[in-house]
Design a protein around this motif. Structure first.
Motif, PDB file in Angstrom:
ATOM      1  N   GLU A  83      -2.535  -7.930   2.899  1.00 20.22           N
ATOM      2  CA  GLU A  83      -1.488  -7.498   1.376  1.00 20.22           C
ATOM      3  C   GLU A  83      -2.440  -8.110   0.157  1.00 20.22           C
ATOM      4  OE1 GLU A  83       3.105  -8.156   0.669  1.00 20.22           O
ATOM      5  OE2 GLU A  83       2.133  -7.181   2.839  1.00 20.22           O
ATOM      6  N   ASN A  84      -3.036  -9.023   0.528  1.00 20.23           N
ATOM      7  CA  ASN A  84      -4.200  -8.951  -0.944  1.00 20.23           C
ATOM      8  C   ASN A  84      -5.049  -8.229  -1.476  1.00 20.23           C
ATOM      9  OD1 ASN A  84      -5.659 -10.507   0.801  1.00 20.23           O
ATOM     10  ND2 ASN A  84      -6.261 -11.911  -0.502  1.00 20.23           N
ATOM     11  N   VAL A  85      -5.201  -7.756  -0.342  1.00 19.80           N
ATOM     12  CA  VAL A  85      -6.636  -6.831  -0.710  1.00 19.80           C
ATOM     13  C   VAL A  85      -6.053  -5.183  -1.573  1.00 19.80           C
ATOM     14  CG1 VAL A  85      -8.383  -5.959   0.565  1.00 19.80           C
ATOM     15  CG2 VAL A  85      -7.624  -7.645   1.096  1.00 19.80           C
ATOM     16  N   VAL A  86      -4.961  -5.707  -1.002  1.00 20.18           N
ATOM     17  CA  VAL A  86      -4.432  -3.505  -1.262  1.00 20.18           C
ATOM     18  C   VAL A  86      -3.651  -3.776  -2.929  1.00 20.18           C
ATOM     19  CG1 VAL A  86      -2.769  -2.158  -1.220  1.00 20.18           C
ATOM     20  CG2 VAL A  86      -4.012  -3.340   1.244  1.00 20.18           C
TER      21      VAL A  86
ATOM     22  N   ASP B  33       3.105   5.914   4.704  1.00 18.36           N
ATOM     23  CA  ASP B  33       2.074   6.470   3.886  1.00 18.36           C
ATOM     24  C   ASP B  33       3.067   5.677   2.240  1.00 18.36           C
ATOM     25  OD1 ASP B  33       0.488   8.144   4.735  1.00 18.36           O
ATOM     26  OD2 ASP B  33       1.951   9.987   5.245  1.00 18.36           O
ATOM     27  N   ARG B  34       3.216   4.174   2.157  1.00 15.77           N
ATOM     28  CA  ARG B  34       3.684   3.945   0.848  1.00 15.77           C
ATOM     29  C   ARG B  34       2.567   2.962  -0.100  1.00 15.77           C
ATOM     30  NH1 ARG B  34       7.836  -0.156   2.080  1.00 15.77           N
ATOM     31  NH2 ARG B  34       6.402  -0.942   4.455  1.00 15.77           N
ATOM     32  N   ARG B  35       1.429   2.959   1.008  1.00 13.55           N
ATOM     33  CA  ARG B  35       0.206   2.102   1.082  1.00 13.55           C
ATOM     34  C   ARG B  35      -1.034   2.913   1.472  1.00 13.55           C
ATOM     35  NH1 ARG B  35       1.974  -3.485   1.439  1.00 13.55           N
ATOM     36  NH2 ARG B  35       3.765  -2.782   3.279  1.00 13.55           N
ATOM     37  N   ALA B  36      -1.976   2.925  -0.035  1.00 11.02           N
ATOM     38  CA  ALA B  36      -3.366   3.585   0.741  1.00 11.02           C
ATOM     39  C   ALA B  36      -4.377   2.425   0.211  1.00 11.02           C
ATOM     40  CB  ALA B  36      -3.266   4.767  -0.488  1.00 11.02           C
ATOM     41  N   LEU B  37      -5.843   3.189   0.763  1.00 12.03           N
ATOM     42  CA  LEU B  37      -6.555   2.254   0.290  1.00 12.03           C
ATOM     43  C   LEU B  37      -7.369   2.670   0.521  1.00 12.03           C
ATOM     44  CD1 LEU B  37      -7.392  -0.626  -0.412  1.00 12.03           C
ATOM     45  CD2 LEU B  37      -8.427  -1.108   2.030  1.00 12.03           C
ATOM     46  N   PRO B  38      -8.032   2.678  -0.648  1.00 17.90           N
ATOM     47  CA  PRO B  38      -9.384   3.390  -0.375  1.00 17.90           C
ATOM     48  C   PRO B  38     -10.644   2.803  -0.875  1.00 17.90           C
ATOM     49  CG  PRO B  38      -8.576   3.705  -3.247  1.00 17.90           C
ATOM     50  CD  PRO B  38      -7.780   2.905  -2.382  1.00 17.90           C
TER      51      PRO B  38
ATOM     52  N   TRP C 205      -9.326   9.995 -12.310  1.00 18.56           N
ATOM     53  CA  TRP C 205      -9.461   9.218 -10.719  1.00 18.56           C
ATOM     54  C   TRP C 205      -8.409   8.758 -10.439  1.00 18.56           C
ATOM     55  CZ3 TRP C 205      -8.654   5.014  -8.096  1.00 18.56           C
ATOM     56  CH2 TRP C 205      -8.765   4.847  -6.626  1.00 18.56           C
ATOM     57  N   LYS C 206      -7.494   8.123 -11.273  1.00 20.49           N
ATOM     58  CA  LYS C 206      -5.943   8.262 -11.296  1.00 20.49           C
ATOM     59  C   LYS C 206      -5.343   8.708 -10.820  1.00 20.49           C
ATOM     60  CE  LYS C 206      -6.508   3.287 -12.938  1.00 20.49           C
ATOM     61  NZ  LYS C 206      -5.513   2.632 -13.817  1.00 20.49           N
ATOM     62  N   GLU C 207      -5.289   9.919 -11.420  1.00 22.37           N
ATOM     63  CA  GLU C 207      -4.680  11.447 -11.548  1.00 22.37           C
ATOM     64  C   GLU C 207      -5.028  11.589 -10.468  1.00 22.37           C
ATOM     65  OE1 GLU C 207      -3.640  15.469 -12.904  1.00 22.37           O
ATOM     66  OE2 GLU C 207      -4.525  13.696 -14.408  1.00 22.37           O
ATOM     67  N   TRP C 208      -6.767  11.607 -10.131  1.00 25.02           N
ATOM     68  CA  TRP C 208      -6.540  13.039  -8.494  1.00 25.02           C
ATOM     69  C   TRP C 208      -6.324  11.980  -7.276  1.00 25.02           C
ATOM     70  CZ3 TRP C 208     -10.939  10.393  -4.815  1.00 25.02           C
ATOM     71  CH2 TRP C 208     -10.796  11.386  -3.792  1.00 25.02           C
ATOM     72  N   LEU C 209      -6.697  10.484  -7.282  1.00 31.61           N
ATOM     73  CA  LEU C 209      -6.095   9.405  -5.906  1.00 31.61           C
ATOM     74  C   LEU C 209      -4.838   9.969  -5.707  1.00 31.61           C
ATOM     75  CD1 LEU C 209      -7.903   8.233  -3.854  1.00 31.61           C
ATOM     76  CD2 LEU C 209      -6.812   6.447  -5.270  1.00 31.61           C
ATOM     77  N   GLU C 210      -3.601   9.697  -6.676  1.00 30.06           N
ATOM     78  CA  GLU C 210      -2.404   9.514  -6.858  1.00 30.06           C
ATOM     79  C   GLU C 210      -1.302  11.471  -6.206  1.00 30.06           C
ATOM     80  OE1 GLU C 210      -1.244   8.647 -10.769  1.00 30.06           O
ATOM     81  OE2 GLU C 210      -1.451   6.471 -10.292  1.00 30.06           O
TER      82      GLU C 210
ATOM     83  N   MET D  64      -0.311 -11.788   4.407  1.00 24.81           N
ATOM     84  CA  MET D  64       0.514 -10.847   5.661  1.00 24.81           C
ATOM     85  C   MET D  64      -1.012  -9.524   5.892  1.00 24.81           C
ATOM     86  SD  MET D  64       4.185  -8.857   5.251  1.00 24.81           S
ATOM     87  CE  MET D  64       4.045  -7.173   5.452  1.00 24.81           C
ATOM     88  N   LEU D  65      -0.606  -8.961   7.033  1.00 20.11           N
ATOM     89  CA  LEU D  65      -1.923  -7.735   6.838  1.00 20.11           C
ATOM     90  C   LEU D  65      -0.969  -6.480   7.354  1.00 20.11           C
ATOM     91  CD1 LEU D  65      -4.032  -9.061  10.435  1.00 20.11           C
ATOM     92  CD2 LEU D  65      -4.574  -9.061   7.893  1.00 20.11           C
ATOM     93  N   ILE D  66      -1.500  -5.863   6.973  1.00 20.70           N
ATOM     94  CA  ILE D  66      -0.486  -4.372   7.260  1.00 20.70           C
ATOM     95  C   ILE D  66      -1.695  -3.141   8.173  1.00 20.70           C
ATOM     96  CG2 ILE D  66      -0.461  -2.468   5.668  1.00 20.70           C
ATOM     97  CD1 ILE D  66      -0.398  -4.241   3.387  1.00 20.70           C
ATOM     98  N   LYS D  67      -0.761  -2.916   8.717  1.00 25.61           N
ATOM     99  CA  LYS D  67      -1.838  -1.788  10.103  1.00 25.61           C
ATOM    100  C   LYS D  67      -2.140  -0.567   8.973  1.00 25.61           C
ATOM    101  CE  LYS D  67      -1.756   0.126  14.625  1.00 25.61           C
ATOM    102  NZ  LYS D  67      -1.279  -0.233  16.188  1.00 25.61           N
ATOM    103  N   MET D  68      -2.966  -0.014   8.826  1.00 25.16           N
ATOM    104  CA  MET D  68      -3.532   1.025   8.471  1.00 25.16           C
ATOM    105  C   MET D  68      -4.204   2.414   9.731  1.00 25.16           C
ATOM    106  SD  MET D  68      -3.976  -0.007   5.016  1.00 25.16           S
ATOM    107  CE  MET D  68      -2.506   0.203   3.794  1.00 25.16           C
ATOM    108  N   THR D  69      -4.146   3.790   8.859  1.00 20.86           N
ATOM    109  CA  THR D  69      -5.108   4.337  10.104  1.00 20.86           C
ATOM    110  C   THR D  69      -6.100   5.265   9.335  1.00 20.86           C
ATOM    111  OG1 THR D  69      -3.484   5.681   9.281  1.00 20.86           O
ATOM    112  CG2 THR D  69      -3.447   4.818  11.476  1.00 20.86           C
ATOM    113  N   VAL D  70      -7.356   6.061   9.318  1.00 25.14           N
ATOM    114  CA  VAL D  70      -8.064   6.817   8.561  1.00 25.14           C
ATOM    115  C   VAL D  70      -6.688   7.609   8.587  1.00 25.14           C
ATOM    116  CG1 VAL D  70      -9.942   7.885   8.283  1.00 25.14           C
ATOM    117  CG2 VAL D  70     -10.232   4.993   9.077  1.00 25.14           C
TER     118      VAL D  70
END
Length: 161
Positions: free
Chosen positions: A123-126, A28-33, A144-149, A1-7
């Motif tokens: 979705e599997n990439v996220v 804003d439920r999922r983010a991908l750095p 790093w995790k704290e900063w990203l969250e 499944m694909l998730i539409k995202m924006t920059v």
């Protein structure tokens, strides 16, 4: 499944000082750095900030070539993650035929921004990306995790070249 995202912006990794493109879904439920190089970050930042250059930059040239040939960018997809490297495709519509081109995510994103093409992430990439260990040292990983969250929109600011 694909998730539409924006920059959502470009940030700097607090540990390595490497640029990171942040993709987020509309809710804003999922983010991908995605870590990118300086030049790729500049190409993305130029388009995000709508900065015009006196001469076409590489991604602008590619857009001009596609436009000149009547080829449209249907979408880009970040479709794989192997050994901490993201993979993407650019789907081009050429005379009604879709041609899928392998690309680095940073280039695909730069092209998508210039052509107003949608950005999708598998979705599997996220899910896989959440398991990436950023550093061998737990203290740095936790930092790093704290900063990203805790990223907020104002943290992105304007990316300076």
């Amino acid at each position: 499944m694909l998730i539409k995202m924006t920059v959502r912006g470009i940030a700097l990794d607090p540990i390595t000082n490497m640029p990171i493109v942040i993709l987020k879904d509309p809710e804003d439920r999922r983010a991908l750095p995605i870590w990118v190089g300086i030049f790729e970050a500049n190409a993305i930042a130029l388009e995000l900030e709508k900065v015009s250059t006196p001469r076409p930059m590489t991604h602008d040239l590619l857009k001009n070539i596609l436009d000149g040939l009547g080829i449209t960018v249907q979408q880009i997809t970040v479709n794989d993650l192997k050994e901490n490297t993201f993979y993407a495709t650019i789907d081009l519509n050429y005379n009604g035929r879709v041609v899928s081109i392998d690309a680095r995510p940073s280039d695909a994103i730069a092209i998508a921004l210039r052509t107003n093409a949608p950005i999708f992430v598998a979705e599997n990439v996220v899910a896989q990306a959440k398991n990436i260990e950023v550093s061998e040292e737990k203290e740095e990983t936790d930092k790093w995790k704290e900063w990203l969250e805790n990223l907020k929109p104002e943290d992105f600011g304007k990316y300076k070249m």
